[in-house]
Design a protein around this motif. Structure first.
Motif, PDB file in Angstrom:
ATOM      1  N   UNK A 410       0.810  -1.210   0.000  1.00 27.70           N
ATOM      2  CA  UNK A 410       0.000   0.000   0.000  1.00 27.70           C
ATOM      3  C   UNK A 410       0.844   1.262   0.000  1.00 27.70           C
ATOM      4  N   UNK A 411       2.163   1.121   0.088  1.00 30.42           N
ATOM      5  CA  UNK A 411       2.994   2.296   0.196  1.00 30.42           C
ATOM      6  C   UNK A 411       3.809   2.548  -1.056  1.00 30.42           C
ATOM      7  N   UNK A 412       3.461   1.931  -2.161  1.00 30.77           N
ATOM      8  CA  UNK A 412       4.159   2.171  -3.406  1.00 30.77           C
ATOM      9  C   UNK A 412       3.757   3.528  -3.974  1.00 30.77           C
ATOM     10  N   UNK A 413       4.576   4.050  -4.888  1.00 31.14           N
ATOM     11  CA  UNK A 413       4.323   5.375  -5.446  1.00 31.14           C
ATOM     12  C   UNK A 413       2.955   5.463  -6.117  1.00 31.14           C
ATOM     13  N   UNK A 414       2.563   4.390  -6.820  1.00 28.43           N
ATOM     14  CA  UNK A 414       1.273   4.404  -7.496  1.00 28.43           C
ATOM     15  C   UNK A 414       0.121   4.541  -6.495  1.00 28.43           C
ATOM     16  N   UNK A 415       0.293   3.925  -5.309  1.00 29.92           N
ATOM     17  CA  UNK A 415      -0.736   4.040  -4.280  1.00 29.92           C
ATOM     18  C   UNK A 415      -0.814   5.465  -3.755  1.00 29.92           C
ATOM     19  N   UNK A 416       0.341   6.089  -3.568  1.00 27.79           N
ATOM     20  CA  UNK A 416       0.364   7.471  -3.088  1.00 27.79           C
ATOM     21  C   UNK A 416      -0.344   8.386  -4.088  1.00 27.79           C
ATOM     22  N   UNK A 417      -0.101   8.167  -5.382  1.00 26.97           N
ATOM     23  CA  UNK A 417      -0.786   8.962  -6.405  1.00 26.97           C
ATOM     24  C   UNK A 417      -2.291   8.761  -6.323  1.00 26.97           C
ATOM     25  N   UNK A 418      -2.695   7.516  -6.049  1.00 23.95           N
ATOM     26  CA  UNK A 418      -4.125   7.232  -5.931  1.00 23.95           C
ATOM     27  C   UNK A 418      -4.730   7.955  -4.728  1.00 23.95           C
ATOM     28  N   UNK A 419      -3.979   8.028  -3.612  1.00 24.21           N
ATOM     29  CA  UNK A 419      -4.473   8.748  -2.431  1.00 24.21           C
ATOM     30  C   UNK A 419      -4.667  10.231  -2.756  1.00 24.21           C
ATOM     31  N   UNK A 420      -3.708  10.791  -3.473  1.00 21.19           N
ATOM     32  CA  UNK A 420      -3.788  12.214  -3.821  1.00 21.19           C
ATOM     33  C   UNK A 420      -5.009  12.484  -4.691  1.00 21.19           C
ATOM     34  N   UNK A 421      -5.239  11.596  -5.663  1.00 20.44           N
ATOM     35  CA  UNK A 421      -6.386  11.783  -6.548  1.00 20.44           C
ATOM     36  C   UNK A 421      -7.712  11.565  -5.826  1.00 20.44           C
ATOM     37  N   UNK A 422      -7.726  10.566  -4.942  1.00 19.03           N
ATOM     38  CA  UNK A 422      -8.987  10.222  -4.263  1.00 19.03           C
ATOM     39  C   UNK A 422      -9.351  11.211  -3.168  1.00 19.03           C
ATOM     40  N   UNK A 423      -8.377  11.615  -2.345  1.00 19.64           N
ATOM     41  CA  UNK A 423      -8.678  12.450  -1.186  1.00 19.64           C
ATOM     42  C   UNK A 423      -8.250  13.911  -1.353  1.00 19.64           C
ATOM     43  N   UNK A 424      -7.491  14.205  -2.376  1.00 22.31           N
ATOM     44  CA  UNK A 424      -7.023  15.571  -2.544  1.00 22.31           C
ATOM     45  C   UNK A 424      -5.910  15.949  -1.597  1.00 22.31           C
ATOM     46  N   UNK A 425      -5.100  14.957  -1.187  1.00 19.74           N
ATOM     47  CA  UNK A 425      -3.970  15.236  -0.297  1.00 19.74           C
ATOM     48  C   UNK A 425      -2.951  16.129  -1.002  1.00 19.74           C
ATOM     49  N   UNK A 426      -2.304  16.990  -0.224  1.00 22.04           N
ATOM     50  CA  UNK A 426      -1.133  17.692  -0.741  1.00 22.04           C
ATOM     51  C   UNK A 426       0.045  16.721  -0.740  1.00 22.04           C
ATOM     52  N   UNK A 427       1.157  17.136  -1.357  1.00 19.65           N
ATOM     53  CA  UNK A 427       2.333  16.262  -1.388  1.00 19.65           C
ATOM     54  C   UNK A 427       2.807  15.944   0.025  1.00 19.65           C
ATOM     55  N   UNK A 428       2.833  16.942   0.912  1.00 20.42           N
ATOM     56  CA  UNK A 428       3.272  16.719   2.286  1.00 20.42           C
ATOM     57  C   UNK A 428       2.290  15.819   3.036  1.00 20.42           C
ATOM     58  N   UNK A 429       0.985  16.014   2.829  1.00 22.77           N
ATOM     59  CA  UNK A 429      -0.014  15.172   3.487  1.00 22.77           C
ATOM     60  C   UNK A 429       0.095  13.724   3.032  1.00 22.77           C
ATOM     61  N   UNK A 430       0.378  13.525   1.741  1.00 21.38           N
ATOM     62  CA  UNK A 430       0.544  12.164   1.241  1.00 21.38           C
ATOM     63  C   UNK A 430       1.763  11.496   1.873  1.00 21.38           C
ATOM     64  N   UNK A 431       2.820  12.255   2.070  1.00 17.85           N
ATOM     65  CA  UNK A 431       4.016  11.706   2.710  1.00 17.85           C
ATOM     66  C   UNK A 431       3.734  11.294   4.151  1.00 17.85           C
ATOM     67  N   UNK A 432       3.035  12.162   4.868  1.00 10.57           N
ATOM     68  CA  UNK A 432       2.722  11.852   6.258  1.00 10.57           C
ATOM     69  C   UNK A 432       1.730  10.701   6.339  1.00 10.57           C
ATOM     70  N   UNK A 433       0.763  10.649   5.417  1.00  7.50           N
ATOM     71  CA  UNK A 433      -0.180   9.527   5.396  1.00  7.50           C
ATOM     72  C   UNK A 433       0.550   8.207   5.178  1.00  7.50           C
ATOM     73  N   UNK A 434       1.585   8.244   4.352  1.00  6.20           N
ATOM     74  CA  UNK A 434       2.377   7.047   4.106  1.00  6.20           C
ATOM     75  C   UNK A 434       3.057   6.570   5.391  1.00  6.20           C
ATOM     76  N   UNK A 435       3.592   7.513   6.185  1.00  3.79           N
ATOM     77  CA  UNK A 435       4.234   7.134   7.438  1.00  3.79           C
ATOM     78  C   UNK A 435       3.216   6.696   8.481  1.00  3.79           C
ATOM     79  N   UNK A 436       2.036   7.296   8.452  1.00  2.00           N
ATOM     80  CA  UNK A 436       0.973   6.853   9.356  1.00  2.00           C
ATOM     81  C   UNK A 436       0.561   5.427   9.038  1.00  2.00           C
ATOM     82  N   UNK A 437       0.486   5.125   7.752  1.00  2.00           N
ATOM     83  CA  UNK A 437       0.123   3.772   7.356  1.00  2.00           C
ATOM     84  C   UNK A 437       1.172   2.761   7.791  1.00  2.00           C
ATOM     85  N   UNK A 438       2.397   3.208   7.929  1.00  2.00           N
ATOM     86  CA  UNK A 438       3.469   2.338   8.414  1.00  2.00           C
ATOM     87  C   UNK A 438       3.520   2.299   9.948  1.00  2.00           C
ATOM     88  N   UNK A 439       2.539   3.015  10.544  1.00  2.11           N
ATOM     89  CA  UNK A 439       2.387   3.072  12.006  1.00  2.11           C
ATOM     90  C   UNK A 439       3.580   3.737  12.672  1.00  2.11           C
TER      91      UNK A 439
END
Length: 486
Positions: A410-439
């Motif tokens: 779930x932490x691959x680049x393609x997944x991050x792009x999907x999060x940005x498109x789906x939720x409208x995350x900024x680049x920084x928010x997507x980065x932090x979401x990735x670390x949150x997903x890694x707990x």
């Protein structure tokens, strides 16, 4: 061995060729900056004006009031850029007009006492206007130089400062009225050149950070205040009075220190790929500022060499503040370049004013030695904290880049792009979401990104709101579903 030497020589020639291309491509800006430095030196380092314009016994009144003008102007600029993130001084025509008018009028007001008509109010007005005008050029230099890309900024600053000293040296042989007339011409050249560059020049290189970013805004602000205070204190203490001889000695140390600064900036440019921002400060700034203060405190007399050393370190950091602001703006888009430049120079000028206003009975060897220890200990402590945070991240299994994560679907680049498109995350928010997903705990996130805990919490709240979740578990589940289903 010959092959390695040949390769090194080829790289050196390539770097030199690229540097020449940068200078030619940004020639208008370089010429405008040289003209500004020349006019600035002609006014700031004029021993005759400094001696005549001293308003208070034991102080260089002109210097203090000039710094006060910059503090006021840069304080206002910091508030404006904070409240209006999209505003840039380079894009506002008024910036060039304010600089040219304030600096030119200041020249006229400050030269009057040197002609025999002393008036403290006229001198005070000229000094304050000089500070206000130059504040706008400080902001413009930061915004315009960033257009060439951060890599070559230290080298360009070295060229500009040395050329400014050369202009000052040639024109300083003129009578005081001739100096001021030449300075007025240089002010017009600086304003017109920078305005033309802002209107017609385009960025030549993509922004990329050549050095490892291990500093945040807070330690930079602390260093700006401390180095500014050290410079202001040494300038007052080392001048030892404002008679012409004392002023001349002080001014001589200024331009020698600036030449030292240019050499340091070249070294920063050549070694920036091997050093972090903190290491650049520890190697090229703090030792000179601290050593100059220590020597001044030990000698307790006017001495060109110690003050030149101190000035070299301070001037290097002064120029690097533009570079550091550009690096941080590239690394973290939540920081606007205009705000960072205004904040750092406001902090530095405030430190200078505080140092210059230290009462003469306390501006002595003891206060210089105490400031030396404060600067050294504070810098080493901040550096230790930055390195400790990085080591803790490495122990916890994080790589040097906290976003370089493997083995998580779930932490691959393609997944991050999907999060940005789906939720409208900024680049920084997507980065932090990735670390949150890694707990990843908040503490480790803030340390790895070199941001505060409160900033992390603010991003997390925005992430939860955009993803319509109320906990980390719900967020992780939502992110994994998008990663799997697209």
């Amino acid at each position: 061995m010959r092959g390695e030497n040949s390769l090194d020589n080829e790289r050196g020639r390539g770097l030199l060729t690229e540097a020449m291309e940068v200078l030619r491509g940004n020639l208008l800006l370089v010429l405008g900056s040289i003209a500004w430095w020349g006019s600035h030196y002609l006014l700031l380092w004029n021993a005759r004006i400094a001696a005549v314009d001293s308003l208070i016994s034991g102080y260089d009144g002109r210097f203090v009031l000039t710094i006060a003008g910059t503090v006021i102007a840069l304080g206002v600029a910091t508030l404006v850029s904070r409240r209006k993130p999209q505003f840039t001084f380079a894009g506002w025509r008024g910036s060039y007009v304010v600089f040219a008018v304030c600096a030119s009028v200041a020249l006229g007001l400050l030269v009057i006492p040197a002609l025999g008509e002393s008036n403290p109010m006229v001198t005070a007005g000229g000094a304050v206007l000089s500070g206000v005008g130059n504040s706008f050029m400080l902001l413009l230099c930061g915004e315009l130089h960033a257009r060439m890309g951060v890599r070559f900024m230290p080298l360009v600053f070295a060229v500009e400062t040395v050329a400014g000293v050369a202009v000052f040296f040639l024109l300083s042989w003129l009578p005081v009225v001739g100096e001021m007339a030449a300075s007025a011409v240089l002010i017009v050249i600086a304003a017109v050149s920078c305005y033309a560059y802002a209107r017609f020049a385009r960025p030549m290189y993509a922004d990329r950070v050549p050095a490892k970013v291990d500093m945040t805004v807070k330690p930079l602000v602390v260093l700006a205040v401390l180095t500014g205070f050290a410079y202001g204190l040494v300038r007052t203490f080392a001048a030892g009075g404002l008679e012409h001889s004392g002023a001349s000695a002080g001014m001589e140390s200024e331009y020698i220190g600036t030449c030292i600064c240019a050499l340091l900036l070249v070294a920063v440019f050549l070694l920036q790929g091997r050093q972090s921002l903190f290491e650049q400060c520890l190697l090229f700034v703090v030792p000179l500022v601290a050593t100059g203060m220590l020597l001044v405190s030990l000698h307790g007399v006017i001495d060109v060499v110690p003050t030149a050393i101190n000035t070299g370190g301070f001037a290097c950091f002064f120029n690097l503040m533009w570079y550091f602001a550009a690096v941080l703006a590239v690394r973290d888009k939540k920081y606007r370049l205009t705000f960072l430049v205004a904040l750092l120079f406001f902090s530095s000028q405030l430190g200078q004013m505080l140092g210059a206003l230290v009462p003469t009975q306390f501006s002595n060897a003891f206060s210089s030695g105490l400031t030396y220890l404060l600067l050294l200990v504070s810098t080493l402590f901040m550096y230790y904290r930055a390195k400790t945070a990085q080591k803790n991240l490495d122990k916890d299994g994080m790589s040097e880049d906290p976003f370089s994560i493997e083995g998580e679907e779930c932490l691959e680049d393609s997944a991050v792009d999907a999060w940005i498109q789906r939720f409208g995350f900024s680049a920084r928010e997507a980065q932090i979401a990735m670390l949150l997903a890694r707990r990843m705990p908040y503490k480790q996130i803030s340390a790895g990104l070199f941001i505060s805990d409160n900033t992390v919490k603010t991003h997390v709240r925005n992430i939860y709101k955009k993803a319509d979740v109320s906990s980390r578990e719900e967020l992780v589940e939502a992110l994994r579903d998008i990663a799997k289903n697209g």
